[in-house]
Motif scaffolding. Structure first.
Motif, PDB file in Angstrom:
ATOM      1  N   GLY A 134      38.536  40.645  54.388  1.00 44.08           N
ATOM      2  CA  GLY A 134      37.303  40.384  53.636  1.00 44.08           C
ATOM      3  C   GLY A 134      36.834  41.504  52.725  1.00 44.08           C
ATOM      4  N   VAL A 135      37.638  42.550  52.577  1.00 45.73           N
ATOM      5  CA  VAL A 135      37.177  43.672  51.730  1.00 45.73           C
ATOM      6  C   VAL A 135      37.389  43.405  50.240  1.00 45.73           C
ATOM      7  N   GLY A 136      38.228  42.437  49.902  1.00 42.38           N
ATOM      8  CA  GLY A 136      38.451  42.120  48.486  1.00 42.38           C
ATOM      9  C   GLY A 136      39.824  42.533  47.987  1.00 42.38           C
ATOM     10  N   LYS A 137      40.832  42.398  48.830  1.00 46.70           N
ATOM     11  CA  LYS A 137      42.172  42.854  48.427  1.00 46.70           C
ATOM     12  C   LYS A 137      42.792  41.963  47.343  1.00 46.70           C
ATOM     13  N   GLU A 138      42.418  40.686  47.395  1.00 47.65           N
ATOM     14  CA  GLU A 138      43.091  39.739  46.510  1.00 47.65           C
ATOM     15  C   GLU A 138      42.920  40.087  45.027  1.00 47.65           C
ATOM     16  N   ALA A 139      41.708  40.473  44.645  1.00 50.43           N
ATOM     17  CA  ALA A 139      41.454  40.774  43.231  1.00 50.43           C
ATOM     18  C   ALA A 139      42.354  41.904  42.739  1.00 50.43           C
ATOM     19  N   PHE A 140      42.713  42.802  43.653  1.00 52.30           N
ATOM     20  CA  PHE A 140      43.540  43.939  43.238  1.00 52.30           C
ATOM     21  C   PHE A 140      44.907  43.495  42.732  1.00 52.30           C
ATOM     22  N   ILE A 156      46.351  44.302  38.973  1.00 55.94           N
ATOM     23  CA  ILE A 156      47.601  45.024  38.721  1.00 55.94           C
ATOM     24  C   ILE A 156      48.537  44.204  37.826  1.00 55.94           C
ATOM     25  N   HIS A 157      48.641  42.915  38.112  1.00 56.40           N
ATOM     26  CA  HIS A 157      49.523  42.096  37.271  1.00 56.40           C
ATOM     27  C   HIS A 157      48.961  41.978  35.844  1.00 56.40           C
ATOM     28  N   ALA A 158      47.659  41.707  35.756  1.00 56.81           N
ATOM     29  CA  ALA A 158      47.060  41.467  34.434  1.00 56.81           C
ATOM     30  C   ALA A 158      47.106  42.711  33.544  1.00 56.81           C
ATOM     31  N   LEU A 159      47.147  43.883  34.133  1.00 52.70           N
ATOM     32  CA  LEU A 159      47.189  45.097  33.320  1.00 52.70           C
ATOM     33  C   LEU A 159      48.605  45.638  33.171  1.00 52.70           C
ATOM     34  N   SER A 160      49.578  44.875  33.615  1.00 50.34           N
ATOM     35  CA  SER A 160      50.957  45.360  33.534  1.00 50.34           C
ATOM     36  C   SER A 160      51.670  44.733  32.324  1.00 50.34           C
ATOM     37  N   ALA A 161      52.826  45.264  32.026  1.00 51.78           N
ATOM     38  CA  ALA A 161      53.611  44.736  30.901  1.00 51.78           C
ATOM     39  C   ALA A 161      54.129  43.332  31.218  1.00 51.78           C
ATOM     40  N   ARG A 162      54.038  42.941  32.476  1.00 53.79           N
ATOM     41  CA  ARG A 162      54.521  41.613  32.892  1.00 53.79           C
ATOM     42  C   ARG A 162      53.452  40.539  32.761  1.00 53.79           C
ATOM     43  N   LYS A 163      52.306  40.899  32.199  1.00 54.65           N
ATOM     44  CA  LYS A 163      51.150  39.975  32.248  1.00 54.65           C
ATOM     45  C   LYS A 163      51.418  38.592  31.661  1.00 54.65           C
TER      46      LYS A 163
END
Ligand SMILES: Nc1ncnc2c1ncn2[C@@H]1O[C@H](COP(=O)(O)OP(=O)(O)OP(=O)(O)O)[C@@H](O)[C@H]1O
Ligand SMILES: [Mg+2]
Length: 421
Positions: free
Chosen positions: A43-49, A53-60
């Motif tokens: 419940g700490v919010g790991k999913e958004a991380f 990471i994907h959205a800010l990567s070259a693989r986005k």
């Protein structure tokens, strides 16, 4: 991209140094191809991380897929991830690509990695080290280019010590560890989160936003939030929906907070009727009785499953039908009862006072009633699971323990019943 813009873009609330540190690590690592292990309590919010990471990567612009390792049955996870060849196991009527093949060029988020079976861990280690994998039932080595982000709410290091998690994989995955802090370790974020959630819920339910007075603010911050942001969000929703007086005092706030956190012998839910003004012990006694009944109910279900297992094995060995899936993975309560199954008596309290008796060859129970009862039992099962999750603030491990079922089964049930945690 700076930390504030990331928060705005991904709807992340909070400004504590520990949260900011985790976010800036995620930003820094995003554009590398390194594996990332996101750790933190439930419940700490790991999913958004993983999204960040994907959205800010070259693989986005390439595929991103999230796989919950705890929700996939142990027997099919290898095939889901790495694919299989036709005929490689009973039921493999066609060959199938796995995620590591279809997501080539993209990112795979392996959520609840601590639940991954050891055999799958070996395949994962290979793909991480060499980019190579083999479909189940094949001997052809294939190449893929997938970035792996993993998350866990377990102590993986402890898992390596008791043999549940490969040490080499642990170190390979945690090249860059990101620790998402527990809410009680970033108390300054609590009022911000509460304000945001209660204003969102006020908008959703078209009511006025609740306001906490100084005492309530204090209670809000002092509560340890074992279920972290998920629990805070739930409580904010309950208060927003149920409080007629929108000015919340410490007293009224506390009414929404579980009061007996530490006792293991508590009921899964408060008394069905409004608590009487009678002595505390009465309420406790009735809760304990209910607790015992829940236990009895789940023990009965376990017995039923064991009997079904025996029966399946027996029939199977005599060349009878093949069960559609292993009983351990089968529903806790079958969708329909048939004459092969053992009688089950459900305590009266689970059916508003009417006992449910299901017996083989019981011709008094016609098919229609049979199905209705089964549906009702499924409802009950869902209800118990929701209550257990609530009681344990979404901590699935504890909820599964309480229910006497495996965590994997609980994951599957949550999916099957569409339970929103
Ligand atoms: N900083 C935050 N700001 C706003 N919402 C948050 C924040 N952190 C978590 N949430 C919300 O809290 C809920 C729980 O978060 P999430 O599902 O990511 O937890 P988790 O760490 O993956 O837990 P679990 O280990 O149980 O899967 C989600 O609804 C999420 O949107
Ligand atoms: Mg999660």
């Amino acid at each position: 991209m700076d930390v504030q813009s990331i928060k705005n873009r991904f709807g992340i609330i909070g400004n504590s140094p520990a949260l900011n540190h985790a976010l800036s690590t995620a930003t820094q690592v995003a554009n590398t191809d390194l594996s990332v292990l996101i750790a933190g309590e439930s419940g700490v919010g790991k999913e958004a991380f993983s999204n960040i990471i994907h959205a800010l990567s070259a693989r986005k612009h390439n595929p991103f897929i999230a796989v919950n390792c705890g929700a996939i049955p142990e027997g099919t996870i290898d095939s889901e991830l790495f694919g299989h060849e036709k005929g490689s196991f009973t039921g493999a009527v066609d060959s199938r690509k796995g995620y590591f093949e279809t997501v080539n060029g993209g990112t795979i988020f392996l959520d609840e990695i601590g639940e991954m079976p050891l055999g799958t861990q070996a395949r994962l280690l290979r793909v991480l080290e060499t980019g190579e994998f083999i479909r189940v039932g094949s001997s052809k080595v294939q190449k893929t280019d997938v970035r792996v982000i993993a998350a866990t709410n377990r102590d993986l290091l402890e898992h390596t010590q008791n043999g549940k998690f490969r040490e080499d994989l642990y170190y390979r995955l945690s090249t860059v560890p990101i620790r998402v802090p527990a809410l009680r370790d970033r108390k300054e974020d609590i009022p911000l989160l509460f304000r945001k959630f209660s204003s969102d819920f006020a908008e959703r339910y078209k009511t006025q936003s609740v306001q906490l007075d100084a005492g309530a603010q204090q209670s809000l911050v002092n509560y340890p939030w074992p279920g972290n942001v998920r629990e805070l969000k739930n409580i904010a929703e309950q208060i927003s929906v149920l409080s007629t007086d929108k000015n919340i005092t410490s007293e009224s706030f506390k009414a929404f907070i579980p009061q007996r956190e530490t006792s293991r012998s508590l009921a899964l839910m408060p008394p069905a009727t409004a608590p009487s003004a009678g002595p505390q012990s009465n309420e406790y006694t009735s809760n304990t009785e209910r607790d015992i009944l829940y236990k009895l109910f789940f023990d009965l279900k376990k017995d039923m499953n064991e009997m079904k297992q025996m029966l399946f094995e027996l029939v199977h060995h005599q060349g009878g039908f093949t069960p559609p899936q292993p009983v351990a993975e089968a529903a806790l309560l079958p969708a329909t009862y048939n004459n092969n199954e053992a009688p089950a008596v459900i305590p009266q309290s689970y059916n508003n006072g009417t006992p449910i008796l299901i017996q083989p060859n019981d011709h008094r129970v016609d098919h229609h009633e049979d199905v209705e009862e089964s549906l009702m039992l499924a409802d009950r099962e869902k209800e118990f699971i929701v209550k257990a999750l609530k009681k344990h603030k979404g901590r699935r491990r504890d909820a599964a323990n309480e229910l006497g079922i495996s965590e994997r089964t609980l994951y599957r049930k949550i999916k099957e019943y569409d339970i929103v945690e």
